[in-house]
Design a protein around this motif. Structure first.
Motif, PDB file in Angstrom:
ATOM      1  N   ARG A 190      33.155  13.741 -28.400  1.00  0.00           N
ATOM      2  CA  ARG A 190      34.375  13.819 -29.201  1.00  0.00           C
ATOM      3  C   ARG A 190      34.616  15.245 -29.681  1.00  0.00           C
ATOM      4  NH1 ARG A 190      37.827  10.465 -31.913  1.00  0.00           N
ATOM      5  NH2 ARG A 190      38.509  11.066 -33.987  1.00  0.00           N
ATOM      6  N   GLU A 191      33.564  15.912 -30.129  1.00  0.00           N
ATOM      7  CA  GLU A 191      33.699  17.310 -30.571  1.00  0.00           C
ATOM      8  C   GLU A 191      34.140  18.207 -29.424  1.00  0.00           C
ATOM      9  OE1 GLU A 191      30.053  18.489 -32.354  1.00  0.00           O
ATOM     10  OE2 GLU A 191      30.236  17.109 -34.057  1.00  0.00           O
ATOM     11  N   ASP A 192      33.587  17.967 -28.228  1.00  0.00           N
ATOM     12  CA  ASP A 192      33.986  18.761 -27.060  1.00  0.00           C
ATOM     13  C   ASP A 192      35.460  18.557 -26.743  1.00  0.00           C
ATOM     14  OD1 ASP A 192      31.461  19.770 -26.771  1.00  0.00           O
ATOM     15  OD2 ASP A 192      30.855  18.373 -25.186  1.00  0.00           O
ATOM     16  N   ASP A 220      41.922  21.795 -29.381  1.00  0.00           N
ATOM     17  CA  ASP A 220      42.129  22.869 -30.358  1.00  0.00           C
ATOM     18  C   ASP A 220      42.385  24.201 -29.675  1.00  0.00           C
ATOM     19  OD1 ASP A 220      42.017  21.484 -32.705  1.00  0.00           O
ATOM     20  OD2 ASP A 220      39.886  21.787 -33.042  1.00  0.00           O
ATOM     21  N   GLY A 221      41.750  24.405 -28.541  1.00  0.00           N
ATOM     22  CA  GLY A 221      41.913  25.665 -27.839  1.00  0.00           C
ATOM     23  C   GLY A 221      43.283  25.897 -27.278  1.00  0.00           C
ATOM     24  N   GLU A 245      29.168  14.054 -29.845  1.00  0.00           N
ATOM     25  CA  GLU A 245      29.183  15.324 -29.110  1.00  0.00           C
ATOM     26  C   GLU A 245      30.376  15.384 -28.143  1.00  0.00           C
ATOM     27  OE1 GLU A 245      26.302  17.971 -26.146  1.00  0.00           O
ATOM     28  OE2 GLU A 245      25.563  16.130 -27.069  1.00  0.00           O
ATOM     29  N   ILE A 279      37.894  17.573 -28.825  1.00  0.00           N
ATOM     30  CA  ILE A 279      38.718  18.199 -29.860  1.00  0.00           C
ATOM     31  C   ILE A 279      38.731  19.713 -29.701  1.00  0.00           C
ATOM     32  CG2 ILE A 279      38.928  18.589 -32.349  1.00  0.00           C
ATOM     33  CD1 ILE A 279      37.918  15.741 -32.756  1.00  0.00           C
ATOM     34  N   ALA A 280      37.575  20.291 -29.320  1.00  0.00           N
ATOM     35  CA  ALA A 280      37.513  21.736 -29.092  1.00  0.00           C
ATOM     36  C   ALA A 280      38.438  22.145 -27.944  1.00  0.00           C
ATOM     37  CB  ALA A 280      36.081  22.159 -28.784  1.00  0.00           C
ATOM     38  N   ARG A 281      38.474  21.342 -26.878  1.00  0.00           N
ATOM     39  CA  ARG A 281      39.371  21.639 -25.754  1.00  0.00           C
ATOM     40  C   ARG A 281      40.826  21.574 -26.183  1.00  0.00           C
ATOM     41  NH1 ARG A 281      38.423  17.826 -20.919  1.00  0.00           N
ATOM     42  NH2 ARG A 281      40.012  19.199 -20.000  1.00  0.00           N
TER      43      ARG A 281
END
Length: 227
Positions: A52-54, A60-61, A50, A56-58
């Motif tokens: 790690r996904e957060d 990616d943004g 979770e 990567i999302a930051r």
């Protein structure tokens, strides 16, 4: 294609490392990078799925459509092949980068790109890793990226040299102890490797590293070879 490789200075905690990684990705986008390759940052490699996904999302943004390759997680112990914007790409960490059997198996895959995060244990090892990567590149993959960090303390201390190598040619490198951003313009398709080339001999200091890690001794003609 313009590619960016992040050379990261290790911070005191994961939050600071994440902020620095995001800032580097923004800088890569501002420079026009279409592909951004991140190193394995020790404090971030142990994140939960979770977390790690957060992260990567930051990241990616902020990359505004550029392809992001976060190369390594805590689970990486063996070579892993993925499809990326760079083509068929192998992600390899630690001693696996220096293992002749692993390298030969990757050569047989006819890869477009390889990302190495060896984790140099000294400045001399870092120089030998770059030398070995340059010699391996023409037969291993058209594009070979050394994705390393610098700084830190204790077992997570980083001393690596980051580099972008294309068909045996060094396009950009960083030996800095600070954050750095490596950039290179590549003409697609990426140059194909020549699998018939002879695999270079592993530098003695790296052969000694493998021996120490596996409890073996490496016979040498001169003790100075291991200095």
């Amino acid at each position: 294609m313009k590619i960016a490789l992040i050379h990261h200075r290790v911070r005191d905690d994961a939050a600071a490392d994440a902020d620095a990684l995001i800032a580097a990705a923004r800088a890569a986008c501002a420079a026009g990078a279409e592909a951004i390759v991140c190193p394995r940052v020790p404090s971030l490699a142990g994140l939960s799925a979770e977390e790690r996904e957060d992260l990567i999302a930051r990241v990616d943004g902020c990359v505004e459509g550029a392809a992001l390759l976060v190369a390594f997680g805590a689970e990486d112990r063996e070579a892993r092949i993925v499809e990326s914007v760079l083509g068929r790409t192998a992600l390899v960490a630690g001693d696996a980068c220096l293992d002749e059997n692993v390298v030969r198996a990757l050569i047989a895959e006819r890869l477009d790109a390889v990302v190495w995060r060896v984790g140099a244990e000294s400045e001399l090892q870092a120089e030998a890793i770059l030398e070995y990567a340059l010699a391996c590149s023409p037969g291993l993959a058209g594009l070979l990226l050394l994705a390393e960090c610098s700084g830190g303390t204790g077992p997570d201390r980083c001393r690596g040299i980051s580099a972008i190598i294309h068909a045996g040619e060094l396009l950009d490198e960083s030996t800095s102890s600070q954050d750095d951003l490596l950039l290179a313009d590549l003409v697609l398709p990426i140059a194909a490797p020549d699998p018939d080339l002879m695999l270079p001999e592993l530098p003695p200091i790296l052969a000694q590293r493998l021996a120490v890690h596996t409890g073996r001794r490496v016979p040498v003609d001169y003790p100075a070879d291991l200095s």
